[in-house]
Design a protein around this motif. Structure first.
Motif, PDB file in Angstrom:
ATOM      1  N   TYR A 292      73.850  38.887  41.011  1.00 59.87           N
ATOM      2  CA  TYR A 292      72.636  38.665  40.206  1.00 59.87           C
ATOM      3  C   TYR A 292      71.988  39.973  39.704  1.00 59.87           C
ATOM      4  O   TYR A 292      71.645  40.067  38.515  1.00 59.87           O
TER       5      TYR A 292
ATOM      6  N   TYR B  46      58.730  34.834  25.938  1.00 60.80           N
ATOM      7  CA  TYR B  46      59.204  33.671  26.701  1.00 60.80           C
ATOM      8  C   TYR B  46      59.491  32.507  25.761  1.00 60.80           C
ATOM      9  O   TYR B  46      58.739  32.246  24.827  1.00 60.80           O
TER      10      TYR B  46
ATOM     11  N   THR C 225      70.878  40.537  35.673  1.00 59.63           N
ATOM     12  CA  THR C 225      69.504  40.268  35.258  1.00 59.63           C
ATOM     13  C   THR C 225      69.013  41.287  34.222  1.00 59.63           C
ATOM     14  O   THR C 225      69.412  42.448  34.240  1.00 59.63           O
TER      15      THR C 225
ATOM     16  N   LEU D 292      68.253  33.523  26.974  1.00 59.98           N
ATOM     17  CA  LEU D 292      67.211  33.070  26.041  1.00 59.98           C
ATOM     18  C   LEU D 292      66.788  34.187  25.096  1.00 59.98           C
ATOM     19  O   LEU D 292      66.383  33.943  23.969  1.00 59.98           O
ATOM     20  N   ARG D 293      66.865  35.417  25.586  1.00 54.13           N
ATOM     21  CA  ARG D 293      66.357  36.548  24.791  1.00 54.13           C
ATOM     22  C   ARG D 293      67.507  37.303  24.126  1.00 54.13           C
ATOM     23  O   ARG D 293      68.538  37.551  24.757  1.00 54.13           O
TER      24      ARG D 293
ATOM     25  N   LEU E 139      68.460  31.172  31.499  1.00 55.49           N
ATOM     26  CA  LEU E 139      67.272  32.025  31.291  1.00 55.49           C
ATOM     27  C   LEU E 139      67.668  33.398  30.743  1.00 55.49           C
ATOM     28  O   LEU E 139      67.027  33.924  29.835  1.00 55.49           O
TER      29      LEU E 139
ATOM     30  N   PRO F 237      63.487  26.984  27.841  1.00 53.36           N
ATOM     31  CA  PRO F 237      64.910  26.882  28.190  1.00 53.36           C
ATOM     32  C   PRO F 237      65.461  25.496  27.844  1.00 53.36           C
ATOM     33  O   PRO F 237      64.735  24.497  27.937  1.00 53.36           O
TER      34      PRO F 237
ATOM     35  N   GLU G  83      67.357  26.487  44.067  1.00 56.22           N
ATOM     36  CA  GLU G  83      67.361  27.200  45.345  1.00 56.22           C
ATOM     37  C   GLU G  83      66.724  26.340  46.454  1.00 56.22           C
ATOM     38  O   GLU G  83      67.200  26.335  47.586  1.00 56.22           O
TER      39      GLU G  83
ATOM     40  N   LEU H  38      64.586  27.904  40.172  1.00 60.65           N
ATOM     41  CA  LEU H  38      63.908  27.930  41.474  1.00 60.65           C
ATOM     42  C   LEU H  38      64.176  26.635  42.234  1.00 60.65           C
ATOM     43  O   LEU H  38      64.432  26.640  43.439  1.00 60.65           O
TER      44      LEU H  38
ATOM     45  N   TYR I  89      73.891  34.683  49.531  1.00 57.03           N
ATOM     46  CA  TYR I  89      73.342  36.042  49.491  1.00 57.03           C
ATOM     47  C   TYR I  89      74.322  37.070  48.914  1.00 57.03           C
ATOM     48  O   TYR I  89      73.891  38.110  48.408  1.00 57.03           O
TER      49      TYR I  89
ATOM     50  N   ASP J  94      69.840  30.302  36.042  1.00 60.73           N
ATOM     51  CA  ASP J  94      69.587  31.733  35.840  1.00 60.73           C
ATOM     52  C   ASP J  94      70.366  32.236  34.619  1.00 60.73           C
ATOM     53  O   ASP J  94      69.872  33.076  33.851  1.00 60.73           O
TER      54      ASP J  94
HETATM   55  N1  LIG Z   1      65.261  33.061  48.326  1.00 57.32           N
HETATM   56  C1  LIG Z   1      64.061  33.473  47.921  1.00 57.32           C
HETATM   57  O1  LIG Z   1      63.155  33.628  48.730  1.00 57.32           O
HETATM   58  C2  LIG Z   1      63.819  33.733  46.461  1.00 57.32           C
HETATM   59  C3  LIG Z   1      62.563  34.170  46.070  1.00 57.32           C
HETATM   60  C4  LIG Z   1      62.346  34.410  44.722  1.00 57.32           C
HETATM   61  C5  LIG Z   1      63.374  34.220  43.820  1.00 57.32           C
HETATM   62  N2  LIG Z   1      64.592  33.787  44.219  1.00 57.32           N
HETATM   63  C6  LIG Z   1      65.656  33.523  43.258  1.00 57.32           C
HETATM   64  O2  LIG Z   1      65.891  34.669  42.442  1.00 57.32           O
HETATM   65  C7  LIG Z   1      66.145  34.249  41.097  1.00 57.32           C
HETATM   66  C8  LIG Z   1      65.184  34.928  40.129  1.00 57.32           C
HETATM   67  O3  LIG Z   1      63.868  34.672  40.552  1.00 57.32           O
HETATM   68  P1  LIG Z   1      62.618  35.047  39.640  1.00 57.32           P
HETATM   69  O4  LIG Z   1      61.415  34.851  40.460  1.00 57.32           O
HETATM   70  O5  LIG Z   1      62.843  36.385  38.990  1.00 57.32           O
HETATM   71  O6  LIG Z   1      62.777  33.890  38.513  1.00 57.32           O
HETATM   72  P2  LIG Z   1      62.073  33.737  37.095  1.00 57.32           P
HETATM   73  O7  LIG Z   1      60.642  34.126  37.171  1.00 57.32           O
HETATM   74  O8  LIG Z   1      62.389  32.362  36.619  1.00 57.32           O
HETATM   75  O9  LIG Z   1      62.787  34.839  36.149  1.00 57.32           O
HETATM   76  C9  LIG Z   1      64.200  34.934  36.077  1.00 57.32           C
HETATM   77  C10 LIG Z   1      64.570  35.781  34.854  1.00 57.32           C
HETATM   78  O10 LIG Z   1      64.493  34.967  33.673  1.00 57.32           O
HETATM   79  C11 LIG Z   1      63.529  35.497  32.760  1.00 57.32           C
HETATM   80  N3  LIG Z   1      62.776  34.337  32.238  1.00 57.32           N
HETATM   81  C12 LIG Z   1      62.140  33.399  32.983  1.00 57.32           C
HETATM   82  N4  LIG Z   1      61.605  32.452  32.184  1.00 57.32           N
HETATM   83  C13 LIG Z   1      61.907  32.804  30.907  1.00 57.32           C
HETATM   84  C14 LIG Z   1      61.628  32.231  29.620  1.00 57.32           C
HETATM   85  N5  LIG Z   1      60.944  31.077  29.505  1.00 57.32           N
HETATM   86  N6  LIG Z   1      62.081  32.858  28.510  1.00 57.32           N
HETATM   87  C15 LIG Z   1      62.793  34.015  28.624  1.00 57.32           C
HETATM   88  N7  LIG Z   1      63.108  34.606  29.808  1.00 57.32           N
HETATM   89  C16 LIG Z   1      62.662  34.009  30.936  1.00 57.32           C
HETATM   90  C17 LIG Z   1      62.648  36.444  33.557  1.00 57.32           C
HETATM   91  O11 LIG Z   1      62.149  37.454  32.698  1.00 57.32           O
HETATM   92  P3  LIG Z   1      60.823  38.312  33.081  1.00 57.32           P
HETATM   93  O12 LIG Z   1      61.232  39.157  34.264  1.00 57.32           O
HETATM   94  O13 LIG Z   1      60.545  39.110  31.853  1.00 57.32           O
HETATM   95  O14 LIG Z   1      59.728  37.339  33.430  1.00 57.32           O
HETATM   96  C18 LIG Z   1      63.632  36.962  34.597  1.00 57.32           C
HETATM   97  O15 LIG Z   1      64.409  38.001  34.061  1.00 57.32           O
HETATM   98  C19 LIG Z   1      66.036  32.723  41.071  1.00 57.32           C
HETATM   99  O16 LIG Z   1      67.326  32.166  41.107  1.00 57.32           O
HETATM  100  C20 LIG Z   1      65.277  32.388  42.329  1.00 57.32           C
HETATM  101  O17 LIG Z   1      65.658  31.135  42.848  1.00 57.32           O
HETATM  102  C21 LIG Z   1      64.828  33.560  45.542  1.00 57.32           C
END
Ligand SMILES: NC(=O)c1ccc[n+]([C@@H]2O[C@H](COP(=O)([O-])OP(=O)(O)OC[C@H]3O[C@@H](n4cnc5c(N)ncnc54)[C@H](OP(=O)(O)O)[C@@H]3O)[C@@H](O)[C@H]2O)c1
Length: 171
Positions: free
Chosen positions: A13, A94, A17, A86-87, A83, A97, A113, A110, A6, A80
């Protein structure tokens, strides 16, 4: 393990981001959940009477769980990072990756985690950690499954076919 995860999630993070703005409601729900969960996990670990001494920290479960946690967190942070890069500046689309655990699992960040909290549950052997791990398996694991389907629909035949939802090479 809990503090390490955390500290990274709360203080590192967010500065790195670059994606879309995060909805305030989800932020508030996450704040409530992690505050309550963190308090309950801490109380159970400190006062639950599960540990008697240093030998517990060196038990096979503690060592195996810690190793799994370390692998999961390394996967989560590295994925992370992939990701994020990538941009190019100003891009919002999108892409597929490449590298790391993305070669095996579509939602590798994900998935990492989910693996982290499974390791935490194995290491601590407490009911609270087991329930939290199950919660993550259902919640975040469910997103792994959905992410896999989304990549297949979006990229079709261009998407690497060896990638899986949750279990490398299998499913
Ligand atoms: N402990 C918990 O309960 C919990 C819950 C949720 C998340 N998390 C953690 O928090 C972190 C982020 O979560 P998230 O839900 O934001 O993950 P995510 O949906 O995979 O997005 C992560 C980042 O990467 C970008 N991204 C994702 N796929 C992409 C692609 N194919 N091409 C270009 N950019 C891409 C997203 O951009 P966009 O924003 O533009 O889509 C975002 O900025 C992760 O490590 C996850 O494990 C933890």
């Amino acid at each position: 393990m809990f503090c390490l995860h955390y500290l990274q999630r709360a203080f590192v993070y967010p500065w790195l981001t670059r994606g879309r703005p995060y909805p305030t409601l989800y932020w508030a729900l996450a704040l409530v959940f992690t505050s309550v969960n963190g308090t309950l996990q801490s109380l159970e670990l400190l006062f639950g009477g599960y540990y008697s001494g240093m030998q517990d920290a060196l038990s096979p479960c503690a060592l195996a769980g810690s190793a799994l946690f370390a692998f999961g967190m390394a996967t989560n942070v590295h994925s992370d990072y992939i990701l994020r890069n990538l941009r190019r500046p100003g891009e919002t689309g999108y892409k597929i990756p490449q590298g790391g655990m993305f070669e095996y699992i579509s939602g590798a960040n994900l998935w990492g985690e989910v693996v982290e909290w499974l390791g935490f549950a194995i290491a601590t052997q407490t009911p609270g950690a087991a329930v939290f791990s199950l919660f993550c398996l259902v919640g975040i694991g469910g997103r792994c499954v959905a992410t896999h389907g989304w990549y297949l629909r979006k990229f079709g035949d261009a998407y690497p076919q060896q990638r899986r939802r949750m279990i490398p090479f299998v499913w």
